[in-house]
Scaffold this motif. Structure first.
Motif, PDB file in Angstrom:
ATOM      1  N   UNK A 214     -10.711   9.245   0.753  1.00 51.21           N
ATOM      2  CA  UNK A 214     -11.470   8.417   1.620  1.00 51.21           C
ATOM      3  C   UNK A 214     -10.853   7.251   2.213  1.00 51.21           C
ATOM      4  N   UNK A 215     -10.203   7.567   3.449  1.00 48.91           N
ATOM      5  CA  UNK A 215      -9.331   6.672   4.089  1.00 48.91           C
ATOM      6  C   UNK A 215     -10.236   5.230   4.640  1.00 48.91           C
ATOM      7  N   UNK A 216     -11.350   5.671   4.610  1.00 48.36           N
ATOM      8  CA  UNK A 216     -12.170   4.119   5.094  1.00 48.36           C
ATOM      9  C   UNK A 216     -12.304   3.247   3.685  1.00 48.36           C
TER      10      UNK A 216
ATOM     11  N   UNK B 181     -12.074  14.119   9.927  1.00 48.02           N
ATOM     12  CA  UNK B 181     -12.611  12.904   9.253  1.00 48.02           C
ATOM     13  C   UNK B 181     -11.832  11.786   9.111  1.00 48.02           C
ATOM     14  N   UNK B 182     -10.457  12.298   8.468  1.00 52.43           N
ATOM     15  CA  UNK B 182      -9.594  11.368   8.060  1.00 52.43           C
ATOM     16  C   UNK B 182      -9.059  10.628   9.297  1.00 52.43           C
TER      17      UNK B 182
ATOM     18  N   UNK C  46      -1.665   8.433   7.929  1.00 53.96           N
ATOM     19  CA  UNK C  46      -1.709   7.514   6.846  1.00 53.96           C
ATOM     20  C   UNK C  46      -1.688   6.021   7.549  1.00 53.96           C
TER      21      UNK C  46
ATOM     22  N   UNK D 147     -16.444  -0.442   2.874  1.00 50.24           N
ATOM     23  CA  UNK D 147     -16.388  -0.513   4.339  1.00 50.24           C
ATOM     24  C   UNK D 147     -17.532  -1.686   4.943  1.00 50.24           C
TER      25      UNK D 147
ATOM     26  N   UNK E 265     -10.107   3.586  12.722  1.00 49.53           N
ATOM     27  CA  UNK E 265     -10.981   2.287  12.492  1.00 49.53           C
ATOM     28  C   UNK E 265      -9.895   1.068  12.351  1.00 49.53           C
ATOM     29  N   UNK E 266      -8.641   1.468  11.894  1.00 44.95           N
ATOM     30  CA  UNK E 266      -7.609   0.562  11.396  1.00 44.95           C
ATOM     31  C   UNK E 266      -6.392   0.196  12.449  1.00 44.95           C
TER      32      UNK E 266
ATOM     33  N   UNK F 196      -4.069  10.759  -1.687  1.00 42.21           N
ATOM     34  CA  UNK F 196      -4.231   9.494  -2.654  1.00 42.21           C
ATOM     35  C   UNK F 196      -3.858   8.369  -1.798  1.00 42.21           C
ATOM     36  N   UNK F 197      -4.453   7.472  -1.682  1.00 43.29           N
ATOM     37  CA  UNK F 197      -4.195   6.038  -1.075  1.00 43.29           C
ATOM     38  C   UNK F 197      -4.479   4.875  -1.974  1.00 43.29           C
TER      39      UNK F 197
ATOM     40  N   UNK G 136      -8.574   1.662   3.728  1.00 41.51           N
ATOM     41  CA  UNK G 136      -8.438   0.615   4.921  1.00 41.51           C
ATOM     42  C   UNK G 136      -9.376  -0.589   4.526  1.00 41.51           C
TER      43      UNK G 136
ATOM     44  N   UNK H 117       0.898   6.022  -0.320  1.00 40.18           N
ATOM     45  CA  UNK H 117       0.027   6.962  -0.179  1.00 40.18           C
ATOM     46  C   UNK H 117       0.793   8.174  -0.662  1.00 40.18           C
TER      47      UNK H 117
ATOM     48  N   UNK I  40     -11.545   8.016  10.330  1.00 39.98           N
ATOM     49  CA  UNK I  40     -11.470   6.872   9.586  1.00 39.98           C
ATOM     50  C   UNK I  40     -10.169   6.129   9.804  1.00 39.98           C
ATOM     51  N   UNK I  41      -9.091   6.660  10.008  1.00 39.70           N
ATOM     52  CA  UNK I  41      -7.908   5.787  10.268  1.00 39.70           C
ATOM     53  C   UNK I  41      -7.864   5.236  11.506  1.00 39.70           C
TER      54      UNK I  41
ATOM     55  N   UNK J  18       0.635  -1.312  -0.001  1.00 40.87           N
ATOM     56  CA  UNK J  18      -0.089   0.155   0.072  1.00 40.87           C
ATOM     57  C   UNK J  18       0.841   1.257  -0.236  1.00 40.87           C
TER      58      UNK J  18
ATOM     59  N   UNK K 136      -7.463  -2.644   2.065  1.00 45.75           N
ATOM     60  CA  UNK K 136      -6.379  -3.358   2.501  1.00 45.75           C
ATOM     61  C   UNK K 136      -6.923  -4.530   3.277  1.00 45.75           C
ATOM     62  N   UNK K 137      -7.967  -4.503   4.082  1.00 44.41           N
ATOM     63  CA  UNK K 137      -8.276  -5.551   4.575  1.00 44.41           C
ATOM     64  C   UNK K 137      -8.742  -6.830   3.660  1.00 44.41           C
TER      65      UNK K 137
END
Lengths: 411, 107
Positions: free
Chosen positions: A371-373, B66-67, B45, A401, B73-74, A330-331, A376, A322, B70-71, A320, A379-380
């Protein structure tokens, strides 16, 4: 018993850290050619260059890490030769080090362009703290910036230069930006996004030469189409080359990097290589790959520490990446490839969306903006080998998600 | 000088005095505090600088972005209502001192 690690980047430090974490008590020596405490590179092309930024290095580990973990750091020293039969590394300071296991974490160096004027004052590259301190000092006074290469570094820098209110031209000989790393739709979206930020992005246009002003400093860049762009600051960001000379001279197999097996061993079983300099069999893409990323460096380092201690399991972590370019995060999860079937999820006009890349009917990579969600979840999902088809992703209400939650619940 | 106290899962605490504006992540990494990795260099990140903030400091914190949300959650260790990323919290006038707990794992 002893481990010698050549290199001072993320992977080098993490190998040492993980060896100690796994109970290795013998001598560990890190040979780092840059002087000073090894530092993190990712912020160099991002936060450090913003008008509010300061190029204050962030160490990879604090100074006391080395004493607490009994890890010897030789900084400002480079390895000059490997004597494989006698398991000795010769150093630039005249000393030599014996090893039981040798780790090559030699990284990569910037690819240079050879064109008239490429060595003029005002023509920069960006890799080290010194580089970024020069750029940080030059940016406030710069008016016309020319960036050669629309890769991650070039575009991160272009966005930073726009934030300094410079006029920015980016020359890219390929037909789209970040073409090596990104799918066509994401690449095209970024082309427009940078133009909207005020960057003059010139595609299918390479650099021909730089012209000097009276004092010997750069004054203009002339492109392969004969266009002339005024320039008082130039950044060349045209990719990197793996540092393989040490390995090559020692007779180790190299081919776009130091060739390693799935345990990250070179053709000599007591020598390992990882990170930017290593060409490894990648389970997430056909054939072999060499990747330049923090994830690749640190995950391989954790794995390599296990390999040294006798674990024979193959390295298989999902790549992964970024990049931060102006307001856009960007991810990327997985490796997209030319020929992937792509599907856009979300509305690109809101600058929050993902591109899903399918290969052989299954999801192989996901590129996300802001959109990190999604990232992530991808990735999972991809990491767990979950099979997601295009048809499933096209169903109304599909969200990565939610799909990842199903997996988590099932485990 | 602002101070940050990091408490390890085994209860040992280390108090650091830092310059104004220093993030929890930078302070921890620069001073070799175990259990804070900061692999991405403070870009929100990687979620490897996860900390649990002591409730008495919750009001002085910047709002959860917001970022960052969401992060979180990981994270490797369980997320709770006290979870934050250390790279997103700086010491300063409104946060002259803080005590945080380090989770059991980051990767």
């Amino acid at each position: 018993m002893s481990v010698v690690i050549i290199g001072g980047g993320q992977s080098a430090l993490q190998v040492a850290d993980s060896l100690r974490g796994n109970g290795y008590t013998e001598q560990i020596t890190i040979v780092a050619d840059e002087a000073g405490l090894p530092y993190q590179r990712p912020p160099l092309s991002k936060d450090f260059l913003s008008p509010q930024g300061t190029p204050k290095p962030l160490p990879l580990r604090g100074e006391n890490f080395f004493s607490q973990k009994s890890i010897k750091l030789l900084d400002g020293v480079s390895a000059t030769d490997i004597d494989r039969p006698n398991r000795q590394v010769a150093l630039s300071n005249g000393n030599s080090l014996g090893y039981t296991h040798l780790v090559l974490a030699t990284g990569a160096r910037n690819r240079l362009i050879e064109c008239p004027g490429s060595k003029l004052d005002g023509v920069h590259s960006l890799r080290t703290l010194d580089d970024v301190q020069d750029l940080h000092a030059a940016l406030p006074a710069a008016k016309n910036v020319v960036v050669v290469g629309a890769g991650f570094i070039g575009l991160e820098f272009a966005a930073a230069a726009r934030a300094h209110d410079c006029h920015v031209t980016v020359l890219e000989f390929a037909a789209r930006p970040m073409a090596r790393a990104l799918s066509e739709p994401m690449s095209q979206w970024f082309a427009q996004a940078h133009r909207d930020l005020g960057v003059e992005l010139r595609l299918n246009e390479g650099i021909e030469r730089f012209e000097a002003a009276g004092g010997g400093e750069v004054m203009a860049a002339v492109s392969s189409t004969g266009q002339r762009y005024p320039a008082d600051l130039v950044l060349v960001g045209v990719g990197v080359l793996p540092n393989v000379a040490l390995a090559e001279n020692a007779g180790l197999e190299t081919s776009n990097g130091i060739v390693v097996d799935q345990c990250l061993r070179t053709s000599d079983p007591s020598i390992f290589a990882l990170g930017d300099c290593a060409n490894f069999p990648n389970v997430h893409s056909p054939g072999r790959t060499r990747l330049e990323s923090v994830q690749n460096a640190t995950d391989q380092a954790r794995h390599l520490a296990g390999s040294i201690l006798g674990d024979e399991s193959p390295y298989a972590d999902l790549p992964w990446f970024w990049s931060t370019q102006g307001p856009y995060r960007l991810q990327i999860a997985g490796l997209s490839q030319a020929g992937d079937d792509t599907l856009v999820l979300g509305d690109p006009r809101t600058a929050k969306f993902s591109v899903l890349c399918f290969r052989g009917e299954a999801l192989a990579a996901v590129e996300s903006v802001n959109l990190p969600a999604d990232h992530l979840a991808a990735r999972k999902l991809i990491g767990a080998g979950t099979r997601i088809t295009r048809a499933e992703a096209e169903e109304a209400g599909f969200a990565l998600k939610n799909r990842a939650r199903v997996i988590a619940g099932a485990v | 000088m602002p101070s940050i106290t990091f408490t390890q899962p085994d209860g040992t605490a280390q108090r650091l005095e830092v310059e104004q504006g220093t993030t929890l992540m930078r302070a921890a990494v620069s001073n070799g505090i175990d259990g804070i990795v900061g692999e991405c260099g403070g870009q929100a990140m990687c979620a490897t600088c996860h900390v649990y903030i002591r409730p008495e400091y919750a009001d002085a914190l910047p709002e959860l972005g917001a970022d960052e949300d969401e992060m979180l959650d990981c994270t490797a260790a369980e997320r709770t209502e006290r979870s934050r990323l250390g790279c997103q919290i700086s010491t300063g006038a409104s946060l002259p001192e803080i005590i945080v707990d380090i989770p059991a794992g980051q990767v």
